[in-house]
Design a protein around this motif. Structure first.
Motif, PDB file in Angstrom:
ATOM      1  N   ASN A 230      39.639  27.193  41.305  1.00 13.49           N
ATOM      2  CA  ASN A 230      39.730  28.159  42.396  1.00 13.49           C
ATOM      3  C   ASN A 230      39.038  29.423  42.438  1.00 13.49           C
ATOM      4  OD1 ASN A 230      40.449  29.748  39.868  1.00 13.49           O
ATOM      5  ND2 ASN A 230      42.491  29.350  40.139  1.00 13.49           N
ATOM      6  N   PHE A 231      37.760  29.494  41.828  1.00  8.80           N
ATOM      7  CA  PHE A 231      36.760  30.310  41.993  1.00  8.80           C
ATOM      8  C   PHE A 231      37.066  31.627  41.325  1.00  8.80           C
ATOM      9  CE2 PHE A 231      35.848  27.621  45.866  1.00  8.80           C
ATOM     10  CZ  PHE A 231      34.899  26.865  45.310  1.00  8.80           C
ATOM     11  N   ASN A 232      38.221  31.556  40.536  1.00 10.09           N
ATOM     12  CA  ASN A 232      38.517  32.845  39.839  1.00 10.09           C
ATOM     13  C   ASN A 232      37.834  32.831  38.313  1.00 10.09           C
ATOM     14  OD1 ASN A 232      40.417  34.510  41.308  1.00 10.09           O
ATOM     15  ND2 ASN A 232      41.753  32.693  41.134  1.00 10.09           N
ATOM     16  N   THR A 233      37.582  33.704  37.902  1.00 11.86           N
ATOM     17  CA  THR A 233      36.798  33.672  36.276  1.00 11.86           C
ATOM     18  C   THR A 233      37.908  34.379  35.306  1.00 11.86           C
ATOM     19  OG1 THR A 233      35.869  35.804  37.098  1.00 11.86           O
ATOM     20  CG2 THR A 233      34.496  34.131  37.349  1.00 11.86           C
ATOM     21  N   PHE A 234      38.817  33.812  35.181  1.00 12.92           N
ATOM     22  CA  PHE A 234      40.046  34.228  34.150  1.00 12.92           C
ATOM     23  C   PHE A 234      39.195  33.702  32.868  1.00 12.92           C
ATOM     24  CE2 PHE A 234      43.001  33.511  37.745  1.00 12.92           C
ATOM     25  CZ  PHE A 234      43.187  34.859  38.055  1.00 12.92           C
ATOM     26  N   PRO A 235      39.667  34.466  31.907  1.00 11.66           N
ATOM     27  CA  PRO A 235      39.114  34.082  30.185  1.00 11.66           C
ATOM     28  C   PRO A 235      39.458  32.715  29.998  1.00 11.66           C
ATOM     29  CG  PRO A 235      40.899  35.761  30.254  1.00 11.66           C
ATOM     30  CD  PRO A 235      40.598  35.742  31.558  1.00 11.66           C
ATOM     31  N   ASN A 236      40.550  32.244  30.293  1.00  9.08           N
ATOM     32  CA  ASN A 236      40.901  30.825  29.780  1.00  9.08           C
ATOM     33  C   ASN A 236      40.316  29.619  30.660  1.00  9.08           C
ATOM     34  OD1 ASN A 236      42.579  31.398  31.983  1.00  9.08           O
ATOM     35  ND2 ASN A 236      44.340  30.429  31.018  1.00  9.08           N
ATOM     36  N   GLN A 237      39.473  29.956  31.774  1.00  8.15           N
ATOM     37  CA  GLN A 237      39.158  28.935  32.530  1.00  8.15           C
ATOM     38  C   GLN A 237      37.660  28.436  32.025  1.00  8.15           C
ATOM     39  OE1 GLN A 237      39.288  31.151  36.324  1.00  8.15           O
ATOM     40  NE2 GLN A 237      40.218  29.250  36.915  1.00  8.15           N
ATOM     41  N   GLU A 238      37.603  27.216  32.367  1.00  9.55           N
ATOM     42  CA  GLU A 238      36.260  26.433  31.610  1.00  9.55           C
ATOM     43  C   GLU A 238      35.243  26.415  33.150  1.00  9.55           C
ATOM     44  OE1 GLU A 238      37.718  23.412  28.185  1.00  9.55           O
ATOM     45  OE2 GLU A 238      37.766  22.693  30.307  1.00  9.55           O
ATOM     46  N   GLU A 239      35.747  26.396  34.294  1.00  2.00           N
ATOM     47  CA  GLU A 239      34.916  26.019  35.442  1.00  2.00           C
ATOM     48  C   GLU A 239      33.829  27.171  35.474  1.00  2.00           C
ATOM     49  OE1 GLU A 239      38.858  24.347  36.044  1.00  2.00           O
ATOM     50  OE2 GLU A 239      38.256  26.248  35.662  1.00  2.00           O
ATOM     51  N   PRO A 240      34.039  28.410  34.948  1.00  2.00           N
ATOM     52  CA  PRO A 240      33.140  29.502  35.480  1.00  2.00           C
ATOM     53  C   PRO A 240      31.709  29.066  34.473  1.00  2.00           C
ATOM     54  CG  PRO A 240      35.206  30.474  35.164  1.00  2.00           C
ATOM     55  CD  PRO A 240      35.485  29.204  34.900  1.00  2.00           C
ATOM     56  N   ALA A 241      32.075  28.657  33.356  1.00  2.00           N
ATOM     57  CA  ALA A 241      30.925  28.263  32.417  1.00  2.00           C
ATOM     58  C   ALA A 241      30.109  27.355  33.171  1.00  2.00           C
ATOM     59  CB  ALA A 241      31.379  27.913  31.152  1.00  2.00           C
ATOM     60  N   LEU A 242      30.587  26.204  33.880  1.00  2.00           N
ATOM     61  CA  LEU A 242      30.073  25.089  34.311  1.00  2.00           C
ATOM     62  C   LEU A 242      29.157  25.566  35.386  1.00  2.00           C
ATOM     63  CD1 LEU A 242      33.051  22.426  34.370  1.00  2.00           C
ATOM     64  CD2 LEU A 242      30.964  22.567  32.536  1.00  2.00           C
ATOM     65  N   PHE A 243      29.781  26.471  36.181  1.00  2.00           N
ATOM     66  CA  PHE A 243      29.121  26.698  37.433  1.00  2.00           C
ATOM     67  C   PHE A 243      27.957  27.697  37.174  1.00  2.00           C
ATOM     68  CE2 PHE A 243      28.219  30.082  40.657  1.00  2.00           C
ATOM     69  CZ  PHE A 243      27.554  29.621  41.635  1.00  2.00           C
ATOM     70  N   LYS A 244      28.102  28.722  36.373  1.00  2.00           N
ATOM     71  CA  LYS A 244      27.016  29.394  35.662  1.00  2.00           C
ATOM     72  C   LYS A 244      25.921  28.785  35.206  1.00  2.00           C
ATOM     73  CE  LYS A 244      26.118  33.607  32.953  1.00  2.00           C
ATOM     74  NZ  LYS A 244      24.944  33.236  32.190  1.00  2.00           N
ATOM     75  N   THR A 245      26.060  27.508  34.543  1.00  2.00           N
ATOM     76  CA  THR A 245      25.049  27.085  33.885  1.00  2.00           C
ATOM     77  C   THR A 245      24.448  26.257  35.010  1.00  2.00           C
ATOM     78  OG1 THR A 245      26.165  26.683  31.839  1.00  2.00           O
ATOM     79  CG2 THR A 245      24.444  25.221  32.003  1.00  2.00           C
ATOM     80  N   TRP A 246      25.022  25.443  35.870  1.00  2.00           N
ATOM     81  CA  TRP A 246      24.704  24.772  36.925  1.00  2.00           C
ATOM     82  C   TRP A 246      23.629  25.617  37.814  1.00  2.00           C
ATOM     83  CZ3 TRP A 246      27.716  21.017  40.721  1.00  2.00           C
ATOM     84  CH2 TRP A 246      26.851  20.213  41.616  1.00  2.00           C
TER      85      TRP A 246
END
Length: 807
Positions: A607-623
């Motif tokens: 959902n494009f949020n960067t809440f502390p418990n989400q995993e997706e932000p780490a994946l996007f940042k790295t990619w």
């Protein structure tokens, strides 16, 4: 339990201090440190356990009362301004003395005095770029032209020095004990130097990097990748603004010739991504209660002790509250009974570089307008703990100091680059804040800003009478189109700053029809503004998210503004991730292994949020980082500084031109397109995340980004806080990255009775042994606030203790 923890933390920090000192050539006196009467044991206290009830202070004209609330926020009540600032100096020193002195020693290029030769090159560069020089020239300027300001600076210094002179050996801040030195006297010079230090923290330039770029890719491609204005320019001053002044004229010189050379030096440190800020104000027409609401959150380094110190200052003429910088007078971001204000960094090119030709090696003369001009030498004597002094000779031209010369040359070339910077000029920024503290209306606000020159800031304003405003304020050179973008010829007068844009021509707005004003470090204006405006570090995402939210919001409350400051929506990811996914080759996606498919599925559902418990932000940042590196690494040459295209322009390139030759890697036989780089970067992301998983199973965002609030001496790790559980990232409104973020959050509603809330990541005390050292941190991480309403002198609710000052 807290004090047991302090003893353990101190023991670890002491060990690190000893190791650190061995590096520097001296060891802290262990006997003194362990002395039960004077050593570190005496720093295991909280301020409410040893309250001062009475203080006798020479020079006071009347009694001064200081009331501390439950968060150790002092409220100073004085009968006149001199007494007010004298006691402000004392109180600030009482809680933040080591921080005040350490920061001004850093600004003066004197850290080697504390830690030895390891800091020598840092001190040299600080002095060579002219920070101490700039404060020195402002001191007599204030004495002669602004004696009212200087008188209050002296009063503040007297208050600081009264605290130092009466400081019991046992209560000396623990950092002095570990590093084995003692506080010295404060002075007006140090307060001036502190504000110059802020200018250095917030200014940037890429003249040398852009010069290399022009030589590498040519101006046509530069214009494409580094345009004057972005495709989606949502400026600070609304595009509908009509400029109601007659601009000064300046013509671009004909046949302008730039120095023809590649540059191999380490450029001056630039503000990191994430150092920026948000501020805004909404009019009563958009709020539930019909009153303007103002919000400010400066994004700076997350340090302990905190950059900010909260307090209230009350005299018979005004009562003001908010955040101040320890060492500066008054409140920097705050409010009084009539107005509120706050600042964000106005990214603007106010620092230019000139190539200097000296007559010979003695550098006594340099060429200007084809004539030999006398240069000036400034001798910098740098004291080094445990070693002999280091003497540095810095040449000054009329442009400014020669920061890079034969002593800083690259192995590849000789350099003589002189720095011209508005911060080197006489100024009185302190007066701006003293006047804002007492301001009653918009006219007072504008008058106060007339004294402000550097670093350039966007000053937001709201008043109880209903006005909202924004002004981009600083001392801005009047430049022809392109001037200052590249290294300039110091011999050619055409490259000179001829004059400055008048203050009344600086971009500003009052009560715009859209019902709000805002800034988030983006472009200040659109192309209709009649002056050349340039910087290389404009923001392109927070501003658009902020303005879109403010446009759609109605019946706004203080709570709404708090939530907006803590907004975690990642607009860059929302625009870039679908492009990355759509460029993945379908046949390769069909054959993904289970782990890779899991990562991709997570990203597709994000959902494009960067809440502390989400995993997706780490994946996007790295990619994204792997993709960005693959795309632009081909321009990188060891030792040659380059400014790569920003993520906004990179995303546009991916969107509009995925077949562009820029995606090709010239070192391969194949002609790559965006799809090739997207796939390769996806594979690299998978490998990096798998490697992360082997170290730590948890790649939730808070754990992955590891936000840390670090002590000003990074080696003192036990006095720092690591992996703070909070969301956000650079480029979102809650711009909390690994080491930067909202250093202060404030929301104020300007009603009949002003309502205010604030928070910062730390605590009021600079003492790691105090419960007030970091008691705000958890609330800050959770997006919570503390009540910041003005207090009356008679109010007794939630009072920790009271101190009475008298002569």
């Amino acid at each position: 339990m807290r004090y047991i923890g302090f003893f353990i933390s101190f023991s670890i920090t002491l060990f690190l201090g000893v190791v650190l000192s061995l590096q520097f050539g001296s060891v802290p006196p262990i006997g003194k440190l362990l002395d039960p009467n004077h050593g570190f044991w005496q720093n295991a206290y909280s301020e409410d356990q040893i309250p001062e009830e009475k203080v006798r202070m020479k020079g006071l004209k009347g009694p001064v009362k200081v009331t501390y609330d439950e968060n150790l926020i002092p409220h100073i009540f004085a009968e006149n301004e001199e007494d007010l600032y004298r006691v402000q100096g004392y109180i600030t020193a009482k809680h933040r003395l080591w921080q005040m002195e350490f920061q001004t020693m850093a600004a003066a290029g004197r850290i080697s005095e504390i830690v030895g030769p390891i800091a020598l090159e840092l001190d040299r560069m600080t002095r060579r770029k002219g920070l101490p020089y700039s404060a020195e020239i402002s001191l007599p300027f204030l004495q002669k032209n602004h004696p009212d300001t200087y008188l209050l600076l002296e009063a503040y210094s007297e208050g600081v020095n009264h605290f130092i002179d009466n400081l019991n050996e046992s209560r000396v801040p623990v950092e002095y004990k570990i590093l084995d030195y003692r506080p010295e006297q404060w002075s007006p010079y140090k307060s001036i130097l502190l504000l110059k230090y802020m200018a250095d923290m917030l200014v940037s330039d890429q003249d040398l990097e852009y010069t290399n770029l022009r030589n590498l890719i040519g101006e046509e491609l530069m214009d494409k990748l580094y345009p004057q204005f972005p495709e989606q320019n949502d400026p600070i001053i609304e595009s509908e603004k009509v400029w109601d002044f007659e601009p000064l004229n300046i013509a671009t010189p004909e046949n302008i010739q730039y120095p023809d050379q590649d540059i191999f030096v380490n450029p001056l440190p630039q503000p990191e991504e994430g150092v920026g800020s948000n501020n805004w104000a909404v009019s009563g027409s958009k709020t539930k209660n019909g009153h303007p609401i103002l919000a400010n959150d400066p994004h700076l380094k997350l340090n302990l002790p905190s950059l900010w110190y909260a307090m209230q200052l009350t005299s018979p003429t005004h009562s003001v509250k908010g955040a101040t910088l320890p060492g500066a007078l008054g409140i920097i971001s705050g409010f009084n009974e009539n107005i509120s204000w706050g600042e964000t960094n106005a990214t603007r090119d106010t620092r230019d570089w000139y190539s200097i030709q000296f007559k010979n090696k003695d550098r006594i003369e340099y060429l200007y307008n084809d004539q030999w001009i006398q240069s000036v030498f400034r001798i910098e004597e740098i004291k080094i703990k445990g070693e002999a002094d280091y003497i540095d000779s810095v040449v000054y031209t009329h442009h400014g100091p020669v920061v890079y010369d034969r002593t800083f040359r690259s192995e590849r070339q000789d350099v003589n680059f002189s720095l011209k910077w508005t911060a080197h000029m006489e100024s009185n920024e302190q007066k701006t804040f003293l006047m804002l503290n007492k301001a009653k209306n918009h006219d007072d606000y504008l008058e106060a800003l007339n004294y402000y020159t550097s670093p350039a800031q966007n000053f937001v304003f709201a008043s109880r009478s209903g006005d909202i405003a924004m002004k981009v304020q600083g001392r801005f050179p009047l430049k022809w189109e392109g001037q200052g973008k590249f290294l300039m010829d110091g011999n050619n007068p055409d490259f000179e700053w001829k004059e400055f844009i008048p203050n009344e021509h600086n971009p500003a707005t009052l009560n715009p029809s859209r019902g709000f004003v805002s800034s988030a470090n983006q472009h200040a204006v659109d192309a209709s503004y009649p002056y050349y405006v340039f910087d290389s570090k404009y923001e392109h995402y927070r501003n658009r998210r902020l303005n879109s939210r403010l446009e759609e919001m109605k019946e706004i409350t203080i709570e709404d503004m708090m939530l907006l400051q803590f907004d975690n929506y990642h607009l860059h990811a929302a625009e870039a991730l679908p492009l990355l996914i759509s460029n993945l080759p379908e046949e390769k996606v069909r054959n993904l292994d289970l782990v890779s498919k899991k990562y991709l599925d997570q990203l597709k559902e994000w959902n494009f949020n960067t809440f502390p418990n989400q995993e997706e932000p780490a994946l996007f940042k790295t990619w994204w980082e792997q993709f960005y590196k693959l795309l632009w690494a081909k321009w990188k040459i060891e030792g040659k500084p380059i400014e790569f295209p920003n993520k906004y322009q990179t995303t546009l390139l991916l969107k509009n031109s995925p077949e562009d030759i820029l995606f090709d890697n010239p070192e391969t036989d194949k002609t790559e397109t965006a799809a090739d780089l997207v796939w390769e970067s996806f594979e690299l992301m998978v490998a990096e995340m798998n490697e992360w998983g082997e170290k730590e199973e948890d790649y939730t965002w808070a754990n992955f980004k590891g936000t840390s609030v670090v002590h000003l001496v990074p080696n003192f790790k036990s006095f720092s806080k690591y992996k703070v559980y909070t969301g956000g990232t650079s480029g979102v409104l809650n711009a909390t990255s690994e080491r930067n973020g909202a250093s202060w959050r404030m929301v104020v509603e300007m009603g009949e009775k002003v309502k205010a809330y604030g928070i910062y990541p730390g605590g009021q005390s600079g003492n790691p042994g105090s419960k007030y050292y970091d008691n705000f941190l958890k609330k800050w991480a959770n997006g919570e606030y503390v009540n910041f309403d003005l207090r009356s002198e008679q109010e007794n609710d939630n009072v920790l203790f009271t101190t009475i000052f008298s002569n």
